[in-house]
Each structure stands twice: as C-alpha cells, then as structure tokens.
Design a protein around this motif. Structure first.
Motif, PDB file in Angstrom:
ATOM      1  N   TYR A 104       0.856  -1.186   0.000  1.00 27.43           N
ATOM      2  CA  TYR A 104       0.000   0.000   0.000  1.00 27.43           C
ATOM      3  C   TYR A 104       0.889   1.231   0.000  1.00 27.43           C
ATOM      4  CZ  TYR A 104      -3.538  -3.399   1.015  1.00 27.43           C
ATOM      5  OH  TYR A 104      -4.371  -4.482   0.914  1.00 27.43           O
ATOM      6  N   TYR A 105       0.445   2.238  -0.736  1.00 29.09           N
ATOM      7  CA  TYR A 105       1.367   3.319  -1.079  1.00 29.09           C
ATOM      8  C   TYR A 105       0.693   4.676  -0.988  1.00 29.09           C
ATOM      9  CZ  TYR A 105       4.335   5.942  -4.430  1.00 29.09           C
ATOM     10  OH  TYR A 105       5.138   6.855  -5.056  1.00 29.09           O
ATOM     11  N   PHE A 106       1.450   5.649  -0.451  1.00 29.27           N
ATOM     12  CA  PHE A 106       0.945   7.027  -0.461  1.00 29.27           C
ATOM     13  C   PHE A 106       2.059   7.984  -0.869  1.00 29.27           C
ATOM     14  CE2 PHE A 106      -0.118  11.219   0.891  1.00 29.27           C
ATOM     15  CZ  PHE A 106      -1.480  11.310   0.632  1.00 29.27           C
ATOM     16  N   THR A 107       1.718   8.854  -1.801  1.00 27.52           N
ATOM     17  CA  THR A 107       2.617   9.922  -2.243  1.00 27.52           C
ATOM     18  C   THR A 107       1.742  11.118  -2.562  1.00 27.52           C
ATOM     19  OG1 THR A 107       4.030  10.643  -4.073  1.00 27.52           O
ATOM     20  CG2 THR A 107       2.488   8.901  -4.574  1.00 27.52           C
ATOM     21  N   ILE A 108       2.337  12.313  -2.585  1.00 28.92           N
ATOM     22  CA  ILE A 108       1.489  13.483  -2.881  1.00 28.92           C
ATOM     23  C   ILE A 108       1.302  13.704  -4.381  1.00 28.92           C
ATOM     24  CG2 ILE A 108       2.089  14.690  -0.753  1.00 28.92           C
ATOM     25  CD1 ILE A 108       3.680  16.672  -2.618  1.00 28.92           C
ATOM     26  N   VAL A 109       1.958  12.910  -5.224  1.00 24.85           N
ATOM     27  CA  VAL A 109       1.899  13.218  -6.665  1.00 24.85           C
ATOM     28  C   VAL A 109       0.490  13.211  -7.289  1.00 24.85           C
ATOM     29  CG1 VAL A 109       4.323  12.724  -7.168  1.00 24.85           C
ATOM     30  CG2 VAL A 109       2.618  10.920  -7.447  1.00 24.85           C
ATOM     31  N   PRO A 110      -0.468  12.399  -6.802  1.00 31.41           N
ATOM     32  CA  PRO A 110      -1.812  12.536  -7.402  1.00 31.41           C
ATOM     33  C   PRO A 110      -2.431  13.903  -7.089  1.00 31.41           C
ATOM     34  CG  PRO A 110      -1.644  10.501  -6.156  1.00 31.41           C
ATOM     35  CD  PRO A 110      -0.432  11.304  -5.833  1.00 31.41           C
ATOM     36  N   TYR A 111      -1.980  14.553  -6.008  1.00 31.51           N
ATOM     37  CA  TYR A 111      -2.488  15.881  -5.666  1.00 31.51           C
ATOM     38  C   TYR A 111      -1.791  16.973  -6.469  1.00 31.51           C
ATOM     39  CZ  TYR A 111      -4.471  13.482  -1.616  1.00 31.51           C
ATOM     40  OH  TYR A 111      -5.156  12.626  -0.807  1.00 31.51           O
ATOM     41  N   THR A 112      -0.505  16.809  -6.663  1.00 29.87           N
ATOM     42  CA  THR A 112       0.248  17.869  -7.357  1.00 29.87           C
ATOM     43  C   THR A 112       0.377  17.575  -8.846  1.00 29.87           C
ATOM     44  OG1 THR A 112       2.315  16.711  -6.918  1.00 29.87           O
ATOM     45  CG2 THR A 112       1.624  18.335  -5.291  1.00 29.87           C
ATOM     46  N   MET A 113      -0.033  16.369  -9.261  1.00 30.36           N
ATOM     47  CA  MET A 113       0.095  15.918 -10.654  1.00 30.36           C
ATOM     48  C   MET A 113       1.530  16.088 -11.148  1.00 30.36           C
ATOM     49  SD  MET A 113      -2.212  14.341 -12.093  1.00 30.36           S
ATOM     50  CE  MET A 113      -3.522  13.596 -11.165  1.00 30.36           C
TER      51      MET A 113
END
Lengths: 248, 130
Positions: A91-100
């Motif tokens: 399971y993974y979390f990064t901010i890139v889906p928010y900042t594109m």
C-alpha cells in the motif's frame, strides 16, 4: 491551541503498524528512495502487509521507481484516506496525485503542515511494516517526525562508501543521538561491505549492503524487473536483519 | 464521510489530550481553503464525542477566509475555493499545500507565496470546561 491538533491523530495512525522505518540520509544521491522502495517490495513479497510512504514533497520519486503514473494512483476515502494498493500486500501514499507531478516549493512551515496533514489523514490500519522515504538532508519534516514520533519510528540511515557521504552521516548520527535514538540502523548502498567497520565504530546496527549494478537503471519504472533484479537477494538479507528492530 | 472524519478524530483526540471531558460549547475555526463540509464535520464530531464519552454541549464551526501573500513582491490576495475547478478544489481539500502546484502570485507570477490564513483548523476551544 498549544499543540497542533493533528499530532495526536498522526501518532494514533502510526501506532498501528508493527514497525515504522524512517529512511534518512543527510546526503543526497545515496539511493535512499531506491532502498526504501526495494525494502517495501521485499516486505510485500514476503507476504507481510506493507506500506510505503513518500514524504519527499519537493522531489517525490518513489512512483517513478514503481513505474506509476500519478493519474492512476487513486486513494479510497473512508474515515480519512486509504493508501493505494500497488500489489496484494503493498500500500502506497505519495502526494503526486495531488500535485500531478507539478513542482512545489515548500518552505519549512508549509512542509510541516503538509506532513502533519498527511500523517493525520492517511490510515495504515492492518499494515505490518511501514517504510517512510524522506527527502535528503535534515529538514523540518525530519525534525518534526524524529522529535514528535520518537517512540514510534526506527531510523534507517543510508550511506554510500564515499568520504563526503560519511562526513555528512557522522553529523546526522550525532543529531539522532542527541535526540535520544539509541538504536540506529545502517544500510550501505552501492558498496561491498566496506562500511561494516564504520558502522561498528559509530555503534550503528549494520543491516547489510546493496552493491552497485548497472542493470538498476533499466529496472527503474518496472516492478517486475525490480523483483527479478540481482539486487533483490541483498535487499532480502537486509530486510531480514531489520526485522528484530521495530520501534524507536 | 472522508477527510472530515479524520479531522474530527484529530479534534477529539486533541481535546482528550488536554484533559477536557465536559464543557458548554466546542468552538472550531476551519480554513475555507480546505473546503470542509461543516455539516459532515459536525456530524462526525457529535459521533466521536459520544464514542469518547465526552460532554461538550453545543458545537460552533466557523470558517476563515483564505489570504495569500507573495513572498517576492508582498502582494496579498484572497482566493475563493468555489472559483477553482472541481479537481483542484478536491486536491486542495485533502492537502492545502498542493495549492503551490496550481497557483502563482497574480501580480509578479512568483511561485514563492504563503498561505497567511484560512488554510485548515486554526482554533479549537472548549468554552466553560471543567
């Protein structure tokens, strides 16, 4: 308010995993991100429920190693945010889906705000091993976590066998000792075991080394290739050596 | 019931950590940048207050307007989340700092600006507590 209200919630969220490893290095370019990603992959293929959290806000790159387009990373929302399932156990979390993947320049206060927001809203329920990748250096994000979550996180210092890297690591280790971290894990990257004696001298727990191999560049961006890489056996050894060390 | 639930949990844990169990009124100030659904937040707070055995009476949630300031030229401006596209608003709802990926100073174009106020929860107060 005398304390950020998100901190108690962040602590609660991070108390859930059995172990929370904070992968740090005061020097850039030592392979911290590759190391944390490979450790998370190994943990997941060893059938342990695993989390990978990318806390590098300015230059996030774990998604590049995993070959994930920011547009495909979707978080489920349920009483907070559930990380994205990359593999059965990963399971993974990064901010890139928010900042594109757009660049963001975060100053100290903003970096701290983003950090506590993420730690407070992202849920790591049912995760056994959580690996947190951090930006190079010792910035506000590191200090916030290392000071406030001392009993929760276990620091893993990554270094390469270079004099510059080691001088920088000396300072990082001093800071960690000052903060009260007794057990500090150490991984030698792009090496051949030479830094074992350095680790012993500095009273660090030497977890192993990852050699430099040319093929790694070709494997970046493909989980399949990473899992077949010659590096994997080294990472498996390190993973096993880390298992006894779970909390700060 | 998403982000608001996590924030409500943060608020209730914070109050518990302060040793407060009872009070006449819970006052929460949120930032409009985070586009918190006040009804959902209030519902989540009531549920969690009950679950944690607290008695906090009335709940008042007020929203603070966002104010941004350019660090390069000093220009200050306000921004209305309702004027943002749905995707950007949703993104900023989860992580207000992602505003830096989408906005620039309207006067000088700098990406080096700050959120002066109206970001997220900035005040939690239990009035007349024990």
């Amino acid at each position: 308010m005398i304390e950020d209200p998100r901190i108690p919630k962040a602590i609660k969220n991070l108390e859930s995993p059995r172990s929370v490893y904070l992968v740090v290095s005061s020097k850039g370019g030592v392979g911290k991100t590759t190391t944390s990603t490979l450790l998370a992959l190994v943990s997941s293929i060893e059938r342990h429920s695993t989390g990978l959290l990318d806390l590098d806000f300015v230059n996030p790159s774990t998604h590049i190693i995993l070959g994930l387009d920011p547009r495909v990373i979707k978080y489920e929302e349920e009483k907070g945010v559930k990380p994205y399932m990359v593999l059965d156990n990963l399971y993974y979390f990064t901010i890139v889906p928010y900042t594109m993947d757009n660049p963001i320049a975060l100053r100290g206060g903003d970096a701290s705000n983003a950090l506590w927001e993420i730690l407070a809203i992202v849920r790591w329920n049912d995760i056994e091993n959580l690996y947190i990748d951090t930006p190079p250096g010792i910035g506000d994000e590191h200090l916030d976590i290392l000071y406030r979550l001392r009993r929760i996180v276990k620091p893993i210092v990554v270094a390469t066998p270079s004099r510059l890297a080691l001088r920088s690591i000396d300072r990082l280790v001093d800071i960690l000792r000052e903060m009260g971290y007794g057990e500090i894990l150490f991984i030698e990257n792009m090496g051949n075991g030479l830094l074992r004696s350095y680790a012993i001298e500095k009273k660090l727990i030497y977890a192993g080394f990852i050699p430099y191999i040319n093929e790694i560049e070709e494997s970046i961006g493909s989980i399949e290739k990473l899992l077949k890489s010659d590096l994997l056996s080294y990472v498996k050894t390190i993973y096993k050596n880390l298992r006894g060390f779970t909390r700060g | 019931m998403v982000h608001e639930w996590a924030l409500a949990e943060a608020i209730v844990l914070y109050i518990e950590n302060q040793g407060v169990k009872r009070g006449r009124k819970l006052f929460v100030k949120t930032g409009a940048l985070q586009s918190i659904d006040r009804e959902v937040l209030e519902f989540a707070l009531r549920e969690l207050i009950k679950e944690h055995g607290l008695e906090l009476g009335e709940i008042e949630i007020v929203e603070e307007e966002p104010l941004l300031k350019c660090r390069n030229c000093g220009y200050e401006w306000r921004i209305e989340p309702s004027s943002m596209s749905r995707d950007v608003r949703e993104t900023i709802h989860f992580l207000p700092e992602s505003i830096y990926a989408y906005y620039r100073c309207p006067r000088c174009g700098s990406i080096d600006f700050e959120i002066v106020k109206g970001r997220g929860i900035s005040e939690i107060k239990v009035e007349d507590h024990d």
